[in-house]
Design an enzyme around this catalytic site. Structure first.
Site, PDB file in Angstrom:
ATOM      1  N   SER A  13       0.848  -1.193   0.000  1.00 37.92           N
ATOM      2  CA  SER A  13       0.000   0.000   0.000  1.00 37.92           C
ATOM      3  C   SER A  13       0.880   1.237   0.000  1.00 37.92           C
ATOM      4  O   SER A  13       1.654   1.475   0.937  1.00 37.92           O
ATOM      5  CB  SER A  13      -0.895   0.015   1.243  1.00 37.92           C
ATOM      6  OG  SER A  13      -1.334   1.333   1.475  1.00 37.92           O
ATOM      7  N   HIS A  38      -1.001  -1.310  -4.481  1.00 38.19           N
ATOM      8  CA  HIS A  38      -2.283  -0.888  -3.889  1.00 38.19           C
ATOM      9  C   HIS A  38      -2.300   0.627  -3.684  1.00 38.19           C
ATOM     10  O   HIS A  38      -1.434   1.186  -3.027  1.00 38.19           O
ATOM     11  CB  HIS A  38      -2.443  -1.624  -2.553  1.00 38.19           C
ATOM     12  CG  HIS A  38      -3.752  -1.435  -1.872  1.00 38.19           C
ATOM     13  ND1 HIS A  38      -4.884  -2.149  -2.203  1.00 38.19           N
ATOM     14  CD2 HIS A  38      -4.122  -0.639  -0.840  1.00 38.19           C
ATOM     15  CE1 HIS A  38      -5.893  -1.799  -1.409  1.00 38.19           C
ATOM     16  NE2 HIS A  38      -5.459  -0.871  -0.570  1.00 38.19           N
ATOM     17  N   ASP A  40      -4.455   3.774  -2.317  1.00 36.64           N
ATOM     18  CA  ASP A  40      -5.545   4.116  -1.393  1.00 36.64           C
ATOM     19  C   ASP A  40      -6.059   5.524  -1.653  1.00 36.64           C
ATOM     20  O   ASP A  40      -5.345   6.502  -1.447  1.00 36.64           O
ATOM     21  CB  ASP A  40      -5.046   4.021   0.055  1.00 36.64           C
ATOM     22  CG  ASP A  40      -4.892   2.584   0.499  1.00 36.64           C
ATOM     23  OD1 ASP A  40      -5.889   1.840   0.459  1.00 36.64           O
ATOM     24  OD2 ASP A  40      -3.766   2.196   0.868  1.00 36.64           O
ATOM     25  N   MET A  42      -8.742   8.393  -0.675  1.00 36.71           N
ATOM     26  CA  MET A  42      -9.611   8.803   0.436  1.00 36.71           C
ATOM     27  C   MET A  42     -10.092  10.232   0.214  1.00 36.71           C
ATOM     28  O   MET A  42      -9.328  11.081  -0.254  1.00 36.71           O
ATOM     29  CB  MET A  42      -8.850   8.730   1.763  1.00 36.71           C
ATOM     30  CG  MET A  42      -8.189   7.378   2.018  1.00 36.71           C
ATOM     31  SD  MET A  42      -7.494   7.324   3.672  1.00 36.71           S
ATOM     32  CE  MET A  42      -6.613   5.754   3.605  1.00 36.71           C
ATOM     33  N   HIS A  71      -8.108   1.216  -4.418  1.00 40.12           N
ATOM     34  CA  HIS A  71      -9.060   1.034  -3.311  1.00 40.12           C
ATOM     35  C   HIS A  71      -9.723   2.390  -3.042  1.00 40.12           C
ATOM     36  O   HIS A  71      -9.098   3.286  -2.487  1.00 40.12           O
ATOM     37  CB  HIS A  71      -8.277   0.541  -2.080  1.00 40.12           C
ATOM     38  CG  HIS A  71      -9.097   0.352  -0.854  1.00 40.12           C
ATOM     39  ND1 HIS A  71      -8.529   0.153   0.396  1.00 40.12           N
ATOM     40  CD2 HIS A  71     -10.452   0.329  -0.647  1.00 40.12           C
ATOM     41  CE1 HIS A  71      -9.486   0.015   1.304  1.00 40.12           C
ATOM     42  NE2 HIS A  71     -10.656   0.127   0.703  1.00 40.12           N
ATOM     43  N   MET A  73     -11.880   4.681  -1.126  1.00 42.32           N
ATOM     44  CA  MET A  73     -12.550   4.940   0.156  1.00 42.32           C
ATOM     45  C   MET A  73     -13.201   6.314   0.054  1.00 42.32           C
ATOM     46  O   MET A  73     -12.800   7.276   0.722  1.00 42.32           O
ATOM     47  CB  MET A  73     -11.537   4.865   1.304  1.00 42.32           C
ATOM     48  CG  MET A  73     -11.124   3.435   1.613  1.00 42.32           C
ATOM     49  SD  MET A  73      -9.574   3.353   2.524  1.00 42.32           S
ATOM     50  CE  MET A  73      -8.432   3.525   1.164  1.00 42.32           C
ATOM     51  N   MET A 142     -11.831  -5.617   5.121  1.00 44.73           N
ATOM     52  CA  MET A 142     -10.994  -4.671   5.867  1.00 44.73           C
ATOM     53  C   MET A 142     -10.678  -5.274   7.240  1.00 44.73           C
ATOM     54  O   MET A 142     -11.586  -5.704   7.952  1.00 44.73           O
ATOM     55  CB  MET A 142     -11.716  -3.335   6.055  1.00 44.73           C
ATOM     56  CG  MET A 142     -11.904  -2.517   4.787  1.00 44.73           C
ATOM     57  SD  MET A 142     -10.373  -2.150   3.878  1.00 44.73           S
ATOM     58  CE  MET A 142      -9.380  -1.292   5.117  1.00 44.73           C
ATOM     59  N   GLY A 147      -8.956   4.305   6.685  1.00 46.03           N
ATOM     60  CA  GLY A 147      -8.685   5.729   6.886  1.00 46.03           C
ATOM     61  C   GLY A 147      -7.216   6.049   7.083  1.00 46.03           C
ATOM     62  O   GLY A 147      -6.764   7.114   6.671  1.00 46.03           O
ATOM     63  N   PHE A 148      -6.495   5.134   7.705  1.00 47.21           N
ATOM     64  CA  PHE A 148      -5.097   5.431   8.026  1.00 47.21           C
ATOM     65  C   PHE A 148      -4.245   4.173   7.934  1.00 47.21           C
ATOM     66  O   PHE A 148      -4.749   3.069   8.174  1.00 47.21           O
ATOM     67  CB  PHE A 148      -4.982   6.002   9.447  1.00 47.21           C
ATOM     68  CG  PHE A 148      -5.807   7.243   9.636  1.00 47.21           C
ATOM     69  CD1 PHE A 148      -5.319   8.487   9.256  1.00 47.21           C
ATOM     70  CD2 PHE A 148      -7.091   7.153  10.152  1.00 47.21           C
ATOM     71  CE1 PHE A 148      -6.103   9.629   9.399  1.00 47.21           C
ATOM     72  CE2 PHE A 148      -7.880   8.291  10.302  1.00 47.21           C
ATOM     73  CZ  PHE A 148      -7.378   9.536   9.921  1.00 47.21           C
ATOM     74  N   GLY A 149      -2.979   4.374   7.633  1.00 47.07           N
ATOM     75  CA  GLY A 149      -2.031   3.276   7.710  1.00 47.07           C
ATOM     76  C   GLY A 149      -1.590   3.091   9.155  1.00 47.07           C
ATOM     77  O   GLY A 149      -1.818   3.961  10.006  1.00 47.07           O
ATOM     78  N   GLY A 150      -0.982   1.967   9.429  1.00 46.18           N
ATOM     79  CA  GLY A 150      -0.354   1.745  10.730  1.00 46.18           C
ATOM     80  C   GLY A 150      -1.293   1.484  11.893  1.00 46.18           C
ATOM     81  O   GLY A 150      -0.880   1.581  13.048  1.00 46.18           O
ATOM     82  N   ASP A 181      -6.770  -6.119   4.170  1.00 50.97           N
ATOM     83  CA  ASP A 181      -6.127  -4.805   4.170  1.00 50.97           C
ATOM     84  C   ASP A 181      -6.215  -4.191   5.562  1.00 50.97           C
ATOM     85  O   ASP A 181      -7.313  -3.935   6.060  1.00 50.97           O
ATOM     86  CB  ASP A 181      -6.854  -3.924   3.140  1.00 50.97           C
ATOM     87  CG  ASP A 181      -6.229  -2.545   2.967  1.00 50.97           C
ATOM     88  OD1 ASP A 181      -5.187  -2.272   3.583  1.00 50.97           O
ATOM     89  OD2 ASP A 181      -6.804  -1.746   2.201  1.00 50.97           O
ATOM     90  N   GLY A 183      -3.137  -3.667   8.976  1.00 56.53           N
ATOM     91  CA  GLY A 183      -2.428  -4.392  10.024  1.00 56.53           C
ATOM     92  C   GLY A 183      -1.867  -5.732   9.566  1.00 56.53           C
ATOM     93  O   GLY A 183      -1.606  -6.609  10.386  1.00 56.53           O
ATOM     94  N   GLY A 203       0.992  -1.857   4.171  1.00 54.87           N
ATOM     95  CA  GLY A 203       1.606  -0.547   4.011  1.00 54.87           C
ATOM     96  C   GLY A 203       2.798  -0.396   4.929  1.00 54.87           C
ATOM     97  O   GLY A 203       3.955  -0.496   4.500  1.00 54.87           O
ATOM     98  N   SER A 204       2.523  -0.199   6.219  1.00 56.55           N
ATOM     99  CA  SER A 204       3.628   0.081   7.139  1.00 56.55           C
ATOM    100  C   SER A 204       4.585  -1.092   7.276  1.00 56.55           C
ATOM    101  O   SER A 204       5.786  -0.892   7.442  1.00 56.55           O
ATOM    102  CB  SER A 204       3.090   0.542   8.494  1.00 56.55           C
ATOM    103  OG  SER A 204       2.059  -0.295   8.928  1.00 56.55           O
TER     104      SER A 204
HETATM  105  C1  DX5 Z   1      -6.372   1.718   5.313  1.00 51.01           C
HETATM  106  C2  DX5 Z   1      -5.879   1.486   3.908  1.00 51.01           C
HETATM  107  C3  DX5 Z   1      -4.756   0.528   3.884  1.00 51.01           C
HETATM  108  C4  DX5 Z   1      -3.541   0.994   4.641  1.00 51.01           C
HETATM  109  C5  DX5 Z   1      -2.956  -0.208   5.269  1.00 51.01           C
HETATM  110  O1  DX5 Z   1      -7.474   2.514   5.304  1.00 51.01           O
HETATM  111  O2  DX5 Z   1      -6.925   0.956   3.099  1.00 51.01           O
HETATM  112  O3  DX5 Z   1      -4.449   0.099   2.573  1.00 51.01           O
HETATM  113  O4  DX5 Z   1      -2.571   1.622   3.880  1.00 51.01           O
HETATM  114  O5  DX5 Z   1      -1.894   0.184   6.063  1.00 51.01           O
HETATM  115  P1  DX5 Z   1      -1.192  -0.774   7.102  1.00 51.01           P
HETATM  116  O6  DX5 Z   1      -0.690  -1.967   6.335  1.00 51.01           O
HETATM  117  O7  DX5 Z   1      -0.105   0.051   7.656  1.00 51.01           O
HETATM  118  O8  DX5 Z   1      -2.227  -1.169   8.121  1.00 51.01           O
HETATM  119 ZN    ZN Z   2      -6.369  -0.008   1.162  1.00 50.11          ZN
END
Ligand code: DX5
Ligand code: ZN
Length: 234
Positions: A13, A38, A40, A42, A71, A73, A142, A147-150, A181, A183, A203-204
């Site tokens: 991601s 991927h 994202d 938003m 993706h 959102m 999901m 909404g956020f990575g990490g 997608d 964690g 992602g992270s």
């Molecule tokens: C979350 C995104 C993910 C996000 C995942 O809303 O859809 O794609 O980047 O990030 P990690 O892998 O860090 O949870």
């Molecule tokens: Zn995503």
């Protein structure tokens, strides 16, 4: 379209990459064997965060021949699917919660010659996809609230993925990708693959890896090496 039972795809991601080095980051994970990229998107409405649009999807398309996985959102994603198709997306995923006429939106994506995905938030019943399952190429479960990575992985997701796999097997065996997608890392990926996931978004865990994106891809690949869906007969 799974191209063989048990084949796992890794989808970094870009949300967690260094955006000032976007091209380099994409090329690095591509060269390390990530099958999908991927993206994202938003809008600050469907989710609190604002990220990127078709311009960036187009830029990504320009530096990789891997599957570009968008993706969305965003609210009323039907307004933008044509633009993302034009930008070169291969897979376009919309949230069931965001599109009132979901069936029509999925038809629209396929009509543009793209693969259509439906995403479900952690609180949305799996039954939300049942009536459209014949018109999709991918189901995205999901494993965090988008909404956020990490963010921290929601542990109940493993059982949910297993139930999603059972639904797919009962209706469209072998034809729909099951993506997860949020964690996803070295410790959660094997559980998710065992439950039936085929596309791992991370992602992270990838771009935040101390060794960089390539090392992140390899770490996830190693974690799922030899792991397969427990109902997959292998
Ligand atoms: C979350 C995104 C993910 C996000 C995942 O809303 O859809 O794609 O980047 O990030 P990690 O892998 O860090 O949870
Ligand atoms: Zn995503």
């Amino acid at each position: 379209m799974t191209g063989g039972a048990g084949r796992i795809r890794i989808a970094p991601s870009l949300l967690s990459c260094r955006f000032a080095e976007l091209g380099r980051e994409v090329r690095e994970v591509d060269a390390a064997g990530a099958e999908w990229i991927h993206v994202d998107v938003m809008d600050g409405h469907f989710v609190p965060n604002i990220t990127i649009g078709p311009l960036i999807a187009d830029a990504v398309r320009g530096v990789t021949s891997r599957t570009v996985d968008v993706h969305l959102m965003i609210e009323r994603p039907e307004r933008y699917v044509a633009e993302f198709a034009e930008a070169g997306a291969d897979v376009i995923t919309v949230h069931a919660e965001a599109s009132v006429h979901l069936h029509r939106t999925l038809d629209m994506i396929r009509g543009l010659g793209k693969r259509a995905g439906v995403a479900l938030n952690p609180s949305t019943p799996l039954s939300a996809v049942e009536e459209v399952i014949d018109g999709i190429d991918m189901l995205l479960i999901m494993t965090v609230n988008p909404g956020f990575g990490g963010q921290a992985f929601i542990p109940q997701s493993v059982d949910r993925v297993a139930r999603a796999r059972a639904l797919i097997e009962s209706r469209r065996p072998g034809t729909i990708e099951l993506q997860v997608d949020g964690g996803v890392d070295r410790s959660t990926a094997p559980m998710l693959v065992r439950a039936g996931a085929t596309v791992l978004v991370a992602g992270s865990a990838i771009f935040g890896h101390p060794g960089g994106g390539a090392a992140g891809v390899r770490a996830i690949r190693a974690a799922v090496e030899g792991v397969s869906w427990k109902g997959g007969g292998g």
